[in-house]
Design a protein around this motif. Structure first.
Motif, PDB file in Angstrom:
ATOM      1  N   UNK A  51       9.346  39.161  12.454  1.00 33.93           N
ATOM      2  CA  UNK A  51       8.683  39.786  13.786  1.00 33.93           C
ATOM      3  C   UNK A  51       9.738  40.688  14.142  1.00 33.93           C
ATOM      4  N   UNK A  52       9.350  41.842  14.499  1.00 34.95           N
ATOM      5  CA  UNK A  52      10.187  43.200  15.064  1.00 34.95           C
ATOM      6  C   UNK A  52      10.148  43.066  16.791  1.00 34.95           C
ATOM      7  N   UNK A  53       8.936  43.104  17.058  1.00 28.57           N
ATOM      8  CA  UNK A  53       8.799  42.968  18.626  1.00 28.57           C
ATOM      9  C   UNK A  53       7.473  42.371  18.983  1.00 28.57           C
ATOM     10  N   UNK A  54       7.370  42.024  20.074  1.00 35.63           N
ATOM     11  CA  UNK A  54       6.122  41.442  20.660  1.00 35.63           C
ATOM     12  C   UNK A  54       5.920  41.778  22.194  1.00 35.63           C
ATOM     13  N   UNK A  55       4.777  42.666  22.294  1.00 41.13           N
ATOM     14  CA  UNK A  55       4.616  43.095  23.763  1.00 41.13           C
ATOM     15  C   UNK A  55       3.337  42.574  24.277  1.00 41.13           C
ATOM     16  N   UNK A  57      -0.028  43.865  27.099  1.00 38.63           N
ATOM     17  CA  UNK A  57      -0.559  44.828  27.939  1.00 38.63           C
ATOM     18  C   UNK A  57      -1.988  44.341  28.289  1.00 38.63           C
ATOM     19  N   UNK A  58      -2.886  44.965  28.971  1.00 38.16           N
ATOM     20  CA  UNK A  58      -4.137  44.365  29.228  1.00 38.16           C
ATOM     21  C   UNK A  58      -5.009  44.403  28.135  1.00 38.16           C
ATOM     22  N   UNK A  59      -4.640  45.074  26.986  1.00 35.21           N
ATOM     23  CA  UNK A  59      -5.235  44.851  25.746  1.00 35.21           C
ATOM     24  C   UNK A  59      -4.762  43.437  25.063  1.00 35.21           C
ATOM     25  N   UNK A  60      -3.934  42.906  25.305  1.00 29.52           N
ATOM     26  CA  UNK A  60      -3.581  41.846  24.528  1.00 29.52           C
ATOM     27  C   UNK A  60      -2.092  41.822  24.227  1.00 29.52           C
ATOM     28  N   UNK A  61      -1.697  40.876  23.339  1.00 28.34           N
ATOM     29  CA  UNK A  61      -0.331  40.722  22.621  1.00 28.34           C
ATOM     30  C   UNK A  61      -0.311  41.721  21.486  1.00 28.34           C
ATOM     31  N   UNK A  62       0.729  42.541  21.541  1.00 33.21           N
ATOM     32  CA  UNK A  62       0.608  43.453  20.323  1.00 33.21           C
ATOM     33  C   UNK A  62       1.972  42.953  19.662  1.00 33.21           C
ATOM     34  N   UNK A  63       1.854  42.673  18.378  1.00 32.38           N
ATOM     35  CA  UNK A  63       2.935  42.072  17.412  1.00 32.38           C
ATOM     36  C   UNK A  63       3.349  42.893  16.525  1.00 32.38           C
ATOM     37  N   UNK A  64       4.521  43.364  16.339  1.00 31.73           N
ATOM     38  CA  UNK A  64       4.774  44.177  15.251  1.00 31.73           C
ATOM     39  C   UNK A  64       5.801  43.572  14.331  1.00 31.73           C
ATOM     40  N   UNK A  65       5.374  43.563  13.159  1.00 28.88           N
ATOM     41  CA  UNK A  65       6.074  42.681  12.048  1.00 28.88           C
ATOM     42  C   UNK A  65       6.394  43.717  10.842  1.00 28.88           C
ATOM     43  N   UNK A  72       5.655  48.348   7.687  1.00 30.19           N
ATOM     44  CA  UNK A  72       5.522  47.937   9.321  1.00 30.19           C
ATOM     45  C   UNK A  72       4.134  47.746   9.681  1.00 30.19           C
ATOM     46  N   UNK A  73       3.778  46.920  10.061  1.00 32.24           N
ATOM     47  CA  UNK A  73       2.446  46.337  10.665  1.00 32.24           C
ATOM     48  C   UNK A  73       2.516  45.860  12.224  1.00 32.24           C
ATOM     49  N   UNK A  74       1.514  46.572  12.614  1.00 30.97           N
ATOM     50  CA  UNK A  74       1.474  46.203  14.291  1.00 30.97           C
ATOM     51  C   UNK A  74      -0.149  45.809  14.468  1.00 30.97           C
ATOM     52  N   UNK A  75      -0.161  44.583  14.973  1.00 31.00           N
ATOM     53  CA  UNK A  75      -1.414  44.071  15.222  1.00 31.00           C
ATOM     54  C   UNK A  75      -1.635  43.578  16.708  1.00 31.00           C
ATOM     55  N   UNK A  76      -2.680  43.723  17.439  1.00 29.09           N
ATOM     56  CA  UNK A  76      -3.071  43.415  18.749  1.00 29.09           C
ATOM     57  C   UNK A  76      -3.960  42.386  18.632  1.00 29.09           C
ATOM     58  N   UNK A  77      -3.654  41.185  19.420  1.00 29.17           N
ATOM     59  CA  UNK A  77      -4.286  39.957  19.448  1.00 29.17           C
ATOM     60  C   UNK A  77      -5.063  39.826  20.746  1.00 29.17           C
ATOM     61  N   UNK A  78      -6.184  39.223  20.780  1.00 31.09           N
ATOM     62  CA  UNK A  78      -6.691  38.825  21.946  1.00 31.09           C
ATOM     63  C   UNK A  78      -6.128  37.632  22.582  1.00 31.09           C
ATOM     64  N   UNK A  79      -5.647  37.631  23.925  1.00 29.70           N
ATOM     65  CA  UNK A  79      -4.928  36.374  24.169  1.00 29.70           C
ATOM     66  C   UNK A  79      -5.936  35.109  24.459  1.00 29.70           C
TER      67      UNK A  79
END
Length: 85
Positions: A51-55, A57-65, A72-79
């Motif tokens: 995992x590189x980064x977790x952010x 926002x109002x869209x949810x958790x965005x995980x970059x790994x 590089x993969x970036x996925x936004x997860x519903x909280x």
């Protein structure tokens, strides 16, 4: 003397303004999944490397790994559901 007190008061007020702005950031809902549960899902994905980064926002958790082939993969997860959006 009054000018010094007034100047210190104004400076204190202006210095505190960024802290007030930080409180206005969106927060995860009360019924949100734990971040550790979402990261555990990411770690179970095929070819997961790290995992590189977790952010947040109002869209949810965005995980970059990154994957084992250095993609590089970036996925936004519903909280709330913990599912990808």
């Amino acid at each position: 003397m009054r000018a010094v007190v007034l100047a210190i008061g104004i400076a204190s007020f202006l210095a505190g303004e960024p802290a007030l702005a930080a409180d206005e950031q969106p927060m995860p809902p009360q019924n949100a999944k734990k971040l550790s549960e979402i990261v555990a899902k990411v770690e179970k994905r095929n070819d997961f490397q790290y995992v590189k980064e977790v952010g947040w926002s109002s869209d949810g958790y965005t995980v970059t790994y990154y994957t084992t082939d250095k993609a590089k993969v970036e996925i936004t997860y519903d909280p709330v559901t913990g599912e990808p959006r």
